[in-house]
Design a protein around this motif. Sequence first.
Motif, PDB file in Angstrom:
ATOM      1  N   TYR A 103       0.834  -1.203   0.000  1.00  0.00           N
ATOM      2  CA  TYR A 103       0.000   0.000   0.000  1.00  0.00           C
ATOM      3  C   TYR A 103       0.870   1.255   0.000  1.00  0.00           C
ATOM      4  N   ILE A 104       0.250   2.349  -0.412  1.00  0.00           N
ATOM      5  CA  ILE A 104       0.852   3.679  -0.343  1.00  0.00           C
ATOM      6  C   ILE A 104      -0.053   4.528   0.543  1.00  0.00           C
ATOM      7  N   ALA A 105       0.488   5.016   1.657  1.00  0.00           N
ATOM      8  CA  ALA A 105      -0.303   5.763   2.639  1.00  0.00           C
ATOM      9  C   ALA A 105       0.220   7.183   2.770  1.00  0.00           C
ATOM     10  N   SER A 106      -0.704   8.131   2.903  1.00  0.00           N
ATOM     11  CA  SER A 106      -0.343   9.543   3.073  1.00  0.00           C
ATOM     12  C   SER A 106      -0.937  10.081   4.369  1.00  0.00           C
ATOM     13  N   PHE A 107      -0.196  11.011   4.978  1.00  0.00           N
ATOM     14  CA  PHE A 107      -0.584  11.581   6.255  1.00  0.00           C
ATOM     15  C   PHE A 107      -0.776  13.091   6.121  1.00  0.00           C
ATOM     16  N   ALA A 108      -1.336  13.711   7.152  1.00  0.00           N
ATOM     17  CA  ALA A 108      -1.872  15.063   7.021  1.00  0.00           C
ATOM     18  C   ALA A 108      -0.859  16.086   6.525  1.00  0.00           C
ATOM     19  N   THR A 148       3.452  -2.706   3.917  1.00  0.00           N
ATOM     20  CA  THR A 148       2.879  -4.014   3.620  1.00  0.00           C
ATOM     21  C   THR A 148       1.895  -4.399   4.711  1.00  0.00           C
ATOM     22  N   THR A 149       0.945  -5.245   4.347  1.00  0.00           N
ATOM     23  CA  THR A 149      -0.004  -5.776   5.323  1.00  0.00           C
ATOM     24  C   THR A 149      -0.501  -7.129   4.848  1.00  0.00           C
ATOM     25  N   SER A 150      -0.795  -7.987   5.792  1.00  0.00           N
ATOM     26  CA  SER A 150      -1.334  -9.305   5.459  1.00  0.00           C
ATOM     27  C   SER A 150      -2.821  -9.197   5.147  1.00  0.00           C
ATOM     28  N   THR A 151      -3.372 -10.261   4.598  1.00  0.00           N
ATOM     29  CA  THR A 151      -4.811 -10.306   4.351  1.00  0.00           C
ATOM     30  C   THR A 151      -5.588 -10.127   5.651  1.00  0.00           C
ATOM     31  N   SER A 152      -5.114 -10.762   6.728  1.00  0.00           N
ATOM     32  CA  SER A 152      -5.843 -10.713   7.993  1.00  0.00           C
ATOM     33  C   SER A 152      -5.845  -9.325   8.626  1.00  0.00           C
ATOM     34  N   SER A 153      -4.875  -8.486   8.281  1.00  0.00           N
ATOM     35  CA  SER A 153      -4.823  -7.134   8.853  1.00  0.00           C
ATOM     36  C   SER A 153      -4.895  -6.057   7.767  1.00  0.00           C
ATOM     37  N   ALA A 205      -0.550  -3.387  -4.956  1.00  0.00           N
ATOM     38  CA  ALA A 205      -0.169  -4.732  -5.401  1.00  0.00           C
ATOM     39  C   ALA A 205      -0.567  -5.758  -4.351  1.00  0.00           C
ATOM     40  N   ARG A 206      -0.734  -6.984  -4.827  1.00  0.00           N
ATOM     41  CA  ARG A 206      -0.985  -8.144  -3.966  1.00  0.00           C
ATOM     42  C   ARG A 206       0.000  -9.235  -4.365  1.00  0.00           C
ATOM     43  N   ALA A 207       0.538  -9.952  -3.368  1.00  0.00           N
ATOM     44  CA  ALA A 207       1.440 -11.069  -3.635  1.00  0.00           C
ATOM     45  C   ALA A 207       0.985 -12.287  -2.848  1.00  0.00           C
ATOM     46  N   ASN A 208       1.436 -13.442  -3.262  1.00  0.00           N
ATOM     47  CA  ASN A 208       0.995 -14.684  -2.622  1.00  0.00           C
ATOM     48  C   ASN A 208       1.508 -14.852  -1.204  1.00  0.00           C
ATOM     49  N   ASP A 209       2.592 -14.175  -0.857  1.00  0.00           N
ATOM     50  CA  ASP A 209       3.141 -14.341   0.491  1.00  0.00           C
ATOM     51  C   ASP A 209       3.867 -13.076   0.931  1.00  0.00           C
ATOM     52  N   GLY A 210       4.196 -13.055   2.235  1.00  0.00           N
ATOM     53  CA  GLY A 210       4.810 -11.876   2.828  1.00  0.00           C
ATOM     54  C   GLY A 210       6.224 -11.619   2.387  1.00  0.00           C
ATOM     55  N   ALA A 211       6.970 -12.674   2.050  1.00  0.00           N
ATOM     56  CA  ALA A 211       8.351 -12.462   1.602  1.00  0.00           C
ATOM     57  C   ALA A 211       8.373 -11.719   0.270  1.00  0.00           C
ATOM     58  N   ALA A 212       7.531 -12.134  -0.668  1.00  0.00           N
ATOM     59  CA  ALA A 212       7.503 -11.487  -1.983  1.00  0.00           C
ATOM     60  C   ALA A 212       7.085 -10.028  -1.867  1.00  0.00           C
ATOM     61  N   ILE A 213       6.103  -9.731  -1.023  1.00  0.00           N
ATOM     62  CA  ILE A 213       5.612  -8.355  -0.924  1.00  0.00           C
ATOM     63  C   ILE A 213       6.661  -7.453  -0.295  1.00  0.00           C
ATOM     64  N   ARG A 214       7.496  -7.994   0.579  1.00  0.00           N
ATOM     65  CA  ARG A 214       8.541  -7.175   1.188  1.00  0.00           C
ATOM     66  C   ARG A 214       9.681  -6.891   0.223  1.00  0.00           C
ATOM     67  N   ALA A 262      -2.423   9.786  -4.799  1.00  0.00           N
ATOM     68  CA  ALA A 262      -2.698   9.164  -6.103  1.00  0.00           C
ATOM     69  C   ALA A 262      -1.462   9.195  -6.997  1.00  0.00           C
ATOM     70  N   ASP A 263      -0.727  10.316  -6.969  1.00  0.00           N
ATOM     71  CA  ASP A 263       0.488  10.423  -7.782  1.00  0.00           C
ATOM     72  C   ASP A 263       1.541   9.403  -7.331  1.00  0.00           C
ATOM     73  N   ALA A 264       1.741   9.292  -6.007  1.00  0.00           N
ATOM     74  CA  ALA A 264       2.732   8.353  -5.488  1.00  0.00           C
ATOM     75  C   ALA A 264       2.337   6.910  -5.791  1.00  0.00           C
ATOM     76  N   ALA A 265       1.044   6.598  -5.627  1.00  0.00           N
ATOM     77  CA  ALA A 265       0.572   5.247  -5.941  1.00  0.00           C
ATOM     78  C   ALA A 265       0.757   4.946  -7.419  1.00  0.00           C
ATOM     79  N   GLY A 266       0.510   5.933  -8.266  1.00  0.00           N
ATOM     80  CA  GLY A 266       0.689   5.750  -9.701  1.00  0.00           C
ATOM     81  C   GLY A 266       2.133   5.491 -10.060  1.00  0.00           C
ATOM     82  N   ARG A 267       3.066   6.213  -9.444  1.00  0.00           N
ATOM     83  CA  ARG A 267       4.489   6.001  -9.724  1.00  0.00           C
ATOM     84  C   ARG A 267       4.929   4.614  -9.286  1.00  0.00           C
ATOM     85  N   ALA A 268       4.456   4.191  -8.114  1.00  0.00           N
ATOM     86  CA  ALA A 268       4.817   2.862  -7.626  1.00  0.00           C
ATOM     87  C   ALA A 268       4.248   1.777  -8.539  1.00  0.00           C
TER      88      ALA A 268
END
Length: 313
Positions: free
Chosen positions: A119-124, A132-137, A154-163, A203-209
């Motif tokens: 994920y791409i998160a922005s703050f105030a 990164t976050t798992s499906t459960s969280s 993006a989504r990946a099959n496991d935590g190692a790939a997403i990291r 949105a711009d940062a998510a698009g670049r990623a």
Amino acid sequence: MEFASATRQLCHGISFAEHEPAPMLQLRSGETWGTEYLEAGRSLALEIGELKFCLGYITMKADGSRNTLPCPKNQALRTGTQCESCRRLDQSKFMHHFHKTGEAPEGLRKYLEQPHFLYIASFAHGATKVGTTSTSSKWTRLAQQGAVIARYVARANDGAAIRVLEDLVTEHVGLSQQVRQKSKVKGLASWELDYAQLDQINADAAGRARDFLGAQRGLEAYGVQLRDELWEQPAFARPVIGAWDAHALHAWTTALPGSTVNLRIRGVLGQSILADSGDGTTLRVLDAAELKTREVAVVEQRGDFKEEQSALF
């Protein structure tokens, strides 16, 4: 310094669950957990200790769930949330390096086997990070962090790939993996941006990623799927975001450690509490991360009470 008391009620911060009615202030005394719901409209006093104490350590169960154990020595701290002994025992630390070392306890491996999201998160204040976050969280991770706006890319099959993807985005897109809590709180009261501006930044940062990841070959072999999914803000965060967007938020100016504070809760964004002292009083944002590691007692209040004063008066 060690303290023998095991009855000390320590604050473990604010936690979130998607189907709970409100965020929860988590308090622990020895093996006993207590939960204080931070519902909008609730009036309370927080009696806050001055000293900081170790919050213990995490072990992983065989099914991939976590177990938080108290500090055996009830160790006092100067900084952080763990003493050196508990930091060595903590099994969650392997999570951040598993994709590089392959080393992790069995329970953590089980956790990392589930699908994960990038994920791409922005703050105030405009700071934007990759995480990164798992499906459960998937939902609670961003609620816990206090994101104002976030998108899954993006989504990946496991935590190692997403990291691995997380590290690539940091290196090639220039997005940090951390944003300090104090800067998140400061941004809510700084009035530098509004919601529309921050949404465009995100949105711009998510698009670049997403563009960067889309140009990489072989991601399909790791079960990676690109996404364009907006995270849904929790209802209890919207009053905070609305007050920030309207430039109506002010900082909580009195020191929290060693004090008693009176507040009426109006909303919660991550580890930040929006509060006032009754109708027509100032909306202020309190950094609840300051409560973590300290003794906290919660006392119900009735009616209005004296407003927390600004340092300007």
